[in-house]
Motif scaffolding. Sequence first.
Motif, PDB file in Angstrom:
ATOM      1  N   ASN A   6       0.835  -1.198   0.000  1.00 46.16           N
ATOM      2  CA  ASN A   6       0.000   0.000   0.000  1.00 46.16           C
ATOM      3  C   ASN A   6       0.877   1.259   0.000  1.00 46.16           C
ATOM      4  O   ASN A   6       0.645   2.195  -0.760  1.00 46.16           O
ATOM      5  CB  ASN A   6      -0.926  -0.011   1.222  1.00 46.16           C
ATOM      6  CG  ASN A   6      -1.803   1.211   1.286  1.00 46.16           C
ATOM      7  OD1 ASN A   6      -2.641   1.432   0.426  1.00 46.16           O
ATOM      8  ND2 ASN A   6      -1.591   2.027   2.300  1.00 46.16           N
ATOM      9  N   ASP A   7       1.909   1.252   0.861  1.00 45.04           N
ATOM     10  CA  ASP A   7       2.824   2.388   0.932  1.00 45.04           C
ATOM     11  C   ASP A   7       3.560   2.569  -0.393  1.00 45.04           C
ATOM     12  O   ASP A   7       3.705   3.697  -0.875  1.00 45.04           O
ATOM     13  CB  ASP A   7       3.853   2.194   2.051  1.00 45.04           C
ATOM     14  CG  ASP A   7       3.251   2.309   3.439  1.00 45.04           C
ATOM     15  OD1 ASP A   7       2.075   2.710   3.565  1.00 45.04           O
ATOM     16  OD2 ASP A   7       3.973   1.984   4.408  1.00 45.04           O
ATOM     17  N   ILE A   8       4.034   1.474  -0.962  1.00 47.28           N
ATOM     18  CA  ILE A   8       4.771   1.542  -2.228  1.00 47.28           C
ATOM     19  C   ILE A   8       3.886   2.129  -3.325  1.00 47.28           C
ATOM     20  O   ILE A   8       4.308   3.025  -4.068  1.00 47.28           O
ATOM     21  CB  ILE A   8       5.305   0.147  -2.633  1.00 47.28           C
ATOM     22  CG1 ILE A   8       6.423  -0.263  -1.672  1.00 47.28           C
ATOM     23  CG2 ILE A   8       5.778   0.123  -4.087  1.00 47.28           C
ATOM     24  CD1 ILE A   8       6.813  -1.733  -1.753  1.00 47.28           C
ATOM     25  N   ASP A  54      14.120  11.234  -2.624  1.00 41.97           N
ATOM     26  CA  ASP A  54      13.772  10.789  -1.280  1.00 41.97           C
ATOM     27  C   ASP A  54      12.613   9.786  -1.322  1.00 41.97           C
ATOM     28  O   ASP A  54      12.654   8.737  -0.678  1.00 41.97           O
ATOM     29  CB  ASP A  54      13.418  12.000  -0.404  1.00 41.97           C
ATOM     30  CG  ASP A  54      13.543  11.713   1.077  1.00 41.97           C
ATOM     31  OD1 ASP A  54      13.888  10.578   1.453  1.00 41.97           O
ATOM     32  OD2 ASP A  54      13.285  12.639   1.868  1.00 41.97           O
ATOM     33  N   PHE A  55      11.590  10.091  -2.093  1.00 42.05           N
ATOM     34  CA  PHE A  55      10.457   9.168  -2.242  1.00 42.05           C
ATOM     35  C   PHE A  55      10.924   7.846  -2.845  1.00 42.05           C
ATOM     36  O   PHE A  55      10.522   6.771  -2.384  1.00 42.05           O
ATOM     37  CB  PHE A  55       9.373   9.781  -3.131  1.00 42.05           C
ATOM     38  CG  PHE A  55       8.357  10.609  -2.401  1.00 42.05           C
ATOM     39  CD1 PHE A  55       7.141  10.063  -2.016  1.00 42.05           C
ATOM     40  CD2 PHE A  55       8.594  11.939  -2.114  1.00 42.05           C
ATOM     41  CE1 PHE A  55       6.196  10.819  -1.353  1.00 42.05           C
ATOM     42  CE2 PHE A  55       7.663  12.717  -1.456  1.00 42.05           C
ATOM     43  CZ  PHE A  55       6.452  12.158  -1.071  1.00 42.05           C
ATOM     44  N   GLN A 108      -3.340  15.056  -5.420  1.00 41.17           N
ATOM     45  CA  GLN A 108      -2.732  13.724  -5.294  1.00 41.17           C
ATOM     46  C   GLN A 108      -2.259  13.490  -3.865  1.00 41.17           C
ATOM     47  O   GLN A 108      -2.456  12.404  -3.309  1.00 41.17           O
ATOM     48  CB  GLN A 108      -1.571  13.561  -6.280  1.00 41.17           C
ATOM     49  CG  GLN A 108      -0.972  12.167  -6.286  1.00 41.17           C
ATOM     50  CD  GLN A 108      -1.956  11.112  -6.753  1.00 41.17           C
ATOM     51  OE1 GLN A 108      -2.686  11.322  -7.717  1.00 41.17           O
ATOM     52  NE2 GLN A 108      -2.000   9.991  -6.081  1.00 41.17           N
ATOM     53  N   PHE A 109      -1.646  14.487  -3.262  1.00 41.78           N
ATOM     54  CA  PHE A 109      -1.232  14.351  -1.861  1.00 41.78           C
ATOM     55  C   PHE A 109      -2.442  14.130  -0.963  1.00 41.78           C
ATOM     56  O   PHE A 109      -2.403  13.289  -0.056  1.00 41.78           O
ATOM     57  CB  PHE A 109      -0.438  15.573  -1.387  1.00 41.78           C
ATOM     58  CG  PHE A 109       1.045  15.419  -1.566  1.00 41.78           C
ATOM     59  CD1 PHE A 109       1.823  14.831  -0.582  1.00 41.78           C
ATOM     60  CD2 PHE A 109       1.663  15.857  -2.725  1.00 41.78           C
ATOM     61  CE1 PHE A 109       3.185  14.681  -0.744  1.00 41.78           C
ATOM     62  CE2 PHE A 109       3.032  15.712  -2.897  1.00 41.78           C
ATOM     63  CZ  PHE A 109       3.795  15.119  -1.908  1.00 41.78           C
ATOM     64  N   GLU A 110      -3.507  14.870  -1.186  1.00 41.98           N
ATOM     65  CA  GLU A 110      -4.704  14.721  -0.360  1.00 41.98           C
ATOM     66  C   GLU A 110      -5.295  13.324  -0.488  1.00 41.98           C
ATOM     67  O   GLU A 110      -5.744  12.735   0.500  1.00 41.98           O
ATOM     68  CB  GLU A 110      -5.729  15.803  -0.710  1.00 41.98           C
ATOM     69  CG  GLU A 110      -5.277  17.169  -0.226  1.00 41.98           C
ATOM     70  CD  GLU A 110      -6.149  18.318  -0.680  1.00 41.98           C
ATOM     71  OE1 GLU A 110      -7.145  18.096  -1.424  1.00 41.98           O
ATOM     72  OE2 GLU A 110      -5.839  19.474  -0.311  1.00 41.98           O
ATOM     73  N   THR A 111      -5.265  12.760  -1.694  1.00 38.80           N
ATOM     74  CA  THR A 111      -5.748  11.397  -1.917  1.00 38.80           C
ATOM     75  C   THR A 111      -4.904  10.401  -1.127  1.00 38.80           C
ATOM     76  O   THR A 111      -5.433   9.521  -0.447  1.00 38.80           O
ATOM     77  CB  THR A 111      -5.724  11.052  -3.422  1.00 38.80           C
ATOM     78  OG1 THR A 111      -6.619  11.938  -4.103  1.00 38.80           O
ATOM     79  CG2 THR A 111      -6.133   9.617  -3.675  1.00 38.80           C
ATOM     80  N   VAL A 112      -3.590  10.540  -1.217  1.00 40.65           N
ATOM     81  CA  VAL A 112      -2.693   9.620  -0.507  1.00 40.65           C
ATOM     82  C   VAL A 112      -2.873   9.768   1.004  1.00 40.65           C
ATOM     83  O   VAL A 112      -2.952   8.772   1.732  1.00 40.65           O
ATOM     84  CB  VAL A 112      -1.223   9.853  -0.930  1.00 40.65           C
ATOM     85  CG1 VAL A 112      -0.260   9.171   0.023  1.00 40.65           C
ATOM     86  CG2 VAL A 112      -1.003   9.354  -2.355  1.00 40.65           C
ATOM     87  N   MET A 122       5.169   6.928   6.988  1.00 42.14           N
ATOM     88  CA  MET A 122       4.975   7.436   5.631  1.00 42.14           C
ATOM     89  C   MET A 122       4.010   8.620   5.637  1.00 42.14           C
ATOM     90  O   MET A 122       4.196   9.594   4.912  1.00 42.14           O
ATOM     91  CB  MET A 122       4.422   6.339   4.705  1.00 42.14           C
ATOM     92  CG  MET A 122       5.434   5.299   4.302  1.00 42.14           C
ATOM     93  SD  MET A 122       6.840   6.002   3.415  1.00 42.14           S
ATOM     94  CE  MET A 122       7.990   6.285   4.737  1.00 42.14           C
ATOM     95  N   ARG A 123       2.996   8.553   6.468  1.00 40.60           N
ATOM     96  CA  ARG A 123       2.029   9.649   6.577  1.00 40.60           C
ATOM     97  C   ARG A 123       2.737  10.923   7.046  1.00 40.60           C
ATOM     98  O   ARG A 123       2.539  11.998   6.487  1.00 40.60           O
ATOM     99  CB  ARG A 123       0.893   9.288   7.533  1.00 40.60           C
ATOM    100  CG  ARG A 123      -0.160  10.394   7.673  1.00 40.60           C
ATOM    101  CD  ARG A 123      -1.317   9.977   8.549  1.00 40.60           C
ATOM    102  NE  ARG A 123      -1.918   8.721   8.126  1.00 40.60           N
ATOM    103  CZ  ARG A 123      -2.714   8.568   7.075  1.00 40.60           C
ATOM    104  NH1 ARG A 123      -3.016   9.600   6.327  1.00 40.60           N
ATOM    105  NH2 ARG A 123      -3.216   7.386   6.779  1.00 40.60           N
ATOM    106  N   ALA A 124       3.586  10.793   8.060  1.00 37.30           N
ATOM    107  CA  ALA A 124       4.322  11.952   8.576  1.00 37.30           C
ATOM    108  C   ALA A 124       5.236  12.532   7.497  1.00 37.30           C
ATOM    109  O   ALA A 124       5.309  13.757   7.319  1.00 37.30           O
ATOM    110  CB  ALA A 124       5.119  11.562   9.813  1.00 37.30           C
TER     111      ALA A 124
END
Length: 151
Positions: A6-8, A54-55, A108-112, A122-124
């Motif tokens: 999910n994170d990936i 970084d990502f 896209q950030f808001e969706t993630v 990952m959320r932080a």
Amino acid sequence: MQNRSNDIEALNDLIETLIDSVNGYEEAADVAKDPSIKASFHQLAQERRAIIHDFQSRVQMRGGEPEESGSFSAAAHRSFMNLRSLFQNDTKAAIAEVERGENVLRDQFETVLANEQLDPEMRAFCNSVYDRVRLDHARWDSVKRALEAAS
């Protein structure tokens, strides 16, 4: 393992959109006439490249294969931007398109970040990058509005 995949997936979605952002900033720098705006676009493209790296590292640390390219729709949009800039003030068109691209990235950030299965670490991390994205978005929105008011 579910959280890792999910994170990936979430990180790769953001990488793809961030790559689109870098490409958009570079394209906007090419068509903008104002030297300070051009320099800002190049600087933000560099900053976004560092974020992408970084990502990508975080995806690899989770055992995934990091995204390496942007989306097809962004490439099509940049072609449209080139055409559009032929008929408008280039700097003004570039800023409008950068601001539009920042909207896409923000969404896209808001969706993630709405994904409840995202690992807390990952959320932080995503939240910290999202804070910067919101600042950049507000900046270009403000510049765009100022240019519109001056016209």
